[in-house]
Design an enzyme around this catalytic site. Sequence first.
Site, PDB file in Angstrom:
ATOM      1  N   ASP A 139      -6.251  -7.080   4.155  1.00 11.54           N
ATOM      2  CA  ASP A 139      -7.378  -6.421   3.491  1.00 11.54           C
ATOM      3  C   ASP A 139      -8.316  -7.475   2.908  1.00 11.54           C
ATOM      4  O   ASP A 139      -9.523  -7.450   3.110  1.00 11.54           O
ATOM      5  CB  ASP A 139      -6.857  -5.498   2.380  1.00 11.54           C
ATOM      6  CG  ASP A 139      -7.991  -4.815   1.635  1.00 11.54           C
ATOM      7  OD1 ASP A 139      -8.922  -4.319   2.302  1.00 11.54           O
ATOM      8  OD2 ASP A 139      -7.961  -4.809   0.392  1.00 11.54           O
ATOM      9  N   TYR A 157       0.818  -1.207   0.000  1.00 10.55           N
ATOM     10  CA  TYR A 157       0.000   0.000   0.000  1.00 10.55           C
ATOM     11  C   TYR A 157       0.857   1.264   0.000  1.00 10.55           C
ATOM     12  O   TYR A 157       0.435   2.298  -0.503  1.00 10.55           O
ATOM     13  CB  TYR A 157      -0.899   0.054   1.245  1.00 10.55           C
ATOM     14  CG  TYR A 157      -2.220  -0.657   1.110  1.00 10.55           C
ATOM     15  CD1 TYR A 157      -2.276  -2.029   0.913  1.00 10.55           C
ATOM     16  CD2 TYR A 157      -3.411   0.049   1.202  1.00 10.55           C
ATOM     17  CE1 TYR A 157      -3.484  -2.681   0.816  1.00 10.55           C
ATOM     18  CE2 TYR A 157      -4.628  -0.596   1.105  1.00 10.55           C
ATOM     19  CZ  TYR A 157      -4.660  -1.955   0.916  1.00 10.55           C
ATOM     20  OH  TYR A 157      -5.866  -2.593   0.808  1.00 10.55           O
ATOM     21  N   ASP A 169      -2.779 -18.412   0.988  1.00 12.07           N
ATOM     22  CA  ASP A 169      -3.758 -19.112   0.142  1.00 12.07           C
ATOM     23  C   ASP A 169      -4.458 -20.225   0.918  1.00 12.07           C
ATOM     24  O   ASP A 169      -5.667 -20.434   0.787  1.00 12.07           O
ATOM     25  CB  ASP A 169      -3.109 -19.636  -1.156  1.00 12.07           C
ATOM     26  CG  ASP A 169      -1.790 -20.351  -0.927  1.00 12.07           C
ATOM     27  OD1 ASP A 169      -1.289 -20.359   0.218  1.00 12.07           O
ATOM     28  OD2 ASP A 169      -1.250 -20.916  -1.892  1.00 12.07           O
ATOM     29  N   LYS A 228       3.329 -15.532   2.912  1.00 13.13           N
ATOM     30  CA  LYS A 228       3.557 -16.264   1.671  1.00 13.13           C
ATOM     31  C   LYS A 228       5.076 -16.459   1.591  1.00 13.13           C
ATOM     32  O   LYS A 228       5.749 -16.019   0.652  1.00 13.13           O
ATOM     33  CB  LYS A 228       2.999 -15.442   0.488  1.00 13.13           C
ATOM     34  CG  LYS A 228       3.008 -16.155  -0.831  1.00 13.13           C
ATOM     35  CD  LYS A 228       1.920 -17.218  -0.974  1.00 13.13           C
ATOM     36  CE  LYS A 228       2.084 -17.975  -2.271  1.00 13.13           C
ATOM     37  NZ  LYS A 228       1.244 -19.191  -2.353  1.00 13.13           N
ATOM     38  N   ASP A 270     -12.177  -9.123   4.574  1.00 12.60           N
ATOM     39  CA  ASP A 270     -13.454  -9.085   3.844  1.00 12.60           C
ATOM     40  C   ASP A 270     -14.042 -10.492   3.781  1.00 12.60           C
ATOM     41  O   ASP A 270     -15.243 -10.688   3.969  1.00 12.60           O
ATOM     42  CB  ASP A 270     -13.258  -8.559   2.409  1.00 12.60           C
ATOM     43  CG  ASP A 270     -13.592  -7.071   2.290  1.00 12.60           C
ATOM     44  OD1 ASP A 270     -13.439  -6.344   3.296  1.00 12.60           O
ATOM     45  OD2 ASP A 270     -14.004  -6.636   1.201  1.00 12.60           O
TER      46      ASP A 270
HETATM   47  C1  IPM Z   1     -10.352  -1.190   4.037  1.00 17.48           C
HETATM   48  C2  IPM Z   1     -10.619  -0.605   2.669  1.00 17.48           C
HETATM   49  C3  IPM Z   1      -9.434   0.281   2.305  1.00 17.48           C
HETATM   50  C4  IPM Z   1      -8.186  -0.568   2.277  1.00 17.48           C
HETATM   51  C5  IPM Z   1      -9.605   1.039   0.982  1.00 17.48           C
HETATM   52  C6  IPM Z   1     -10.888   1.848   0.950  1.00 17.48           C
HETATM   53  C7  IPM Z   1      -8.416   1.919   0.691  1.00 17.48           C
HETATM   54  O1  IPM Z   1     -10.815  -1.594   1.718  1.00 17.48           O
HETATM   55  O2  IPM Z   1     -10.310  -0.421   5.012  1.00 17.48           O
HETATM   56  O3  IPM Z   1     -10.222  -2.416   4.140  1.00 17.48           O
HETATM   57  O4  IPM Z   1      -7.908  -1.217   1.263  1.00 17.48           O
HETATM   58  O5  IPM Z   1      -7.488  -0.602   3.284  1.00 17.48           O
HETATM   59 MN    MN Z   2     -10.760  -3.618   2.537  1.00 15.21          MN
END
Ligand code: IPM
Ligand code: MN
Length: 351
Positions: free
Chosen positions: A245, A142, A221, A189, A249
């Site tokens: 990240d 990032y 993975d 990884k 999710d």
């Molecule tokens: C998160 C979001 C952010 C990230 C984006 C919006 C930049 O997806 O907080 O997980 O990738 O960190």
């Molecule tokens: Mn995210």
Amino acid sequence: MKLNIAVLAGDGIGPEVIDQAVKVADAIATKFKHEINWKPALTGAAAIDAVGEPYPDETHEICVASDAVLFGAIGHPRFDNDPSAKVRPEQGLLKMRKKLGLFANVRPTFTFPSLLDKSPLKRERIEGTDLVFLRELTGGIYFGEKGRRDAGETAFDNCVYTRAEVTRLAKKGFELAMTRSKKLCCVDKANVLETSRLWRETVQAMEKDYPEVTVSYEFVDAVAMRLVQWPNSYDVLITENLFGDILTDEASVISGSMGLMPSASLGKSIGLFEPIHGSYPQATGLNIANPMATVLSAAMMFENFGLQQEGQAIRNAVNTALDKGIVTEDLADGGTAYGTKEVGDWLAANV
Ligand code: IPM
Ligand code: MN
């Protein structure tokens, strides 16, 4: 306790869900005799529109002068399909994380008994799931050098980590594991990436300082796969920025709704508390967004100040609301759906 809290509502449904969290936190403050001084500040597309910058200096000043930050969501569709946009709301988020030194993103995933059958995964797989990701938040791909060469035909994003960055994140992981079931998983990884080998080497060297913690090392993975097969086999997981990240999710769907999961970003001094969901632009202003993740983020905020009872009171109210069906349409299952504001009102009245 006297608390100064910066409120960064942001874009989309951010302002609506933040309003509910503020209302619930105020109810807690009244009940437990605290004084909260809320300081609103601009961020995201809302800040770009107002001052041309997604994380203005003035907002930063307000944050550093506060004891914590309560954050809504940022992002607006008009930037998403425009790769040439010079300023984007997301840049504000990254700048804020970096400038506030928020290197550890705490993302819990737990199940709610009344929602076990709402998860896309089978009940028997997810029952008892209670895990926490510690995602490194201010390093890695990032923040590495990025750019184009060969007249724009080649693009690169560098992934860089220092031992110091890994150590401070891993330390939080070991400490968190000590307060839980003393199990820590380092996700990397290391069979391919040099940064991952540094992660593994650093964490291995720290094991002797935490002899009670059992550490496992797993490739990202494989974790992606096991997370949906046996999520309840994990406790604390530490990982680098991009893996975190993606995996968080994935983990968020286990609970049955993205609208329920809170998070905290911690660093050297102040913490930032925010729902893990995004700005959900389609729902803006419709009073349908689920405010519970933001309300639970306020619970994490209280707990981070050592105010455990206050946090628990919020969690209890959310659980009761879920049991009684005081929920927004995402959880209503065709039954009566309450509005964002109505769920907030109910929680504030019942904490
Ligand atoms: C998160 C979001 C952010 C990230 C984006 C919006 C930049 O997806 O907080 O997980 O990738 O960190
Ligand atoms: Mn995210």
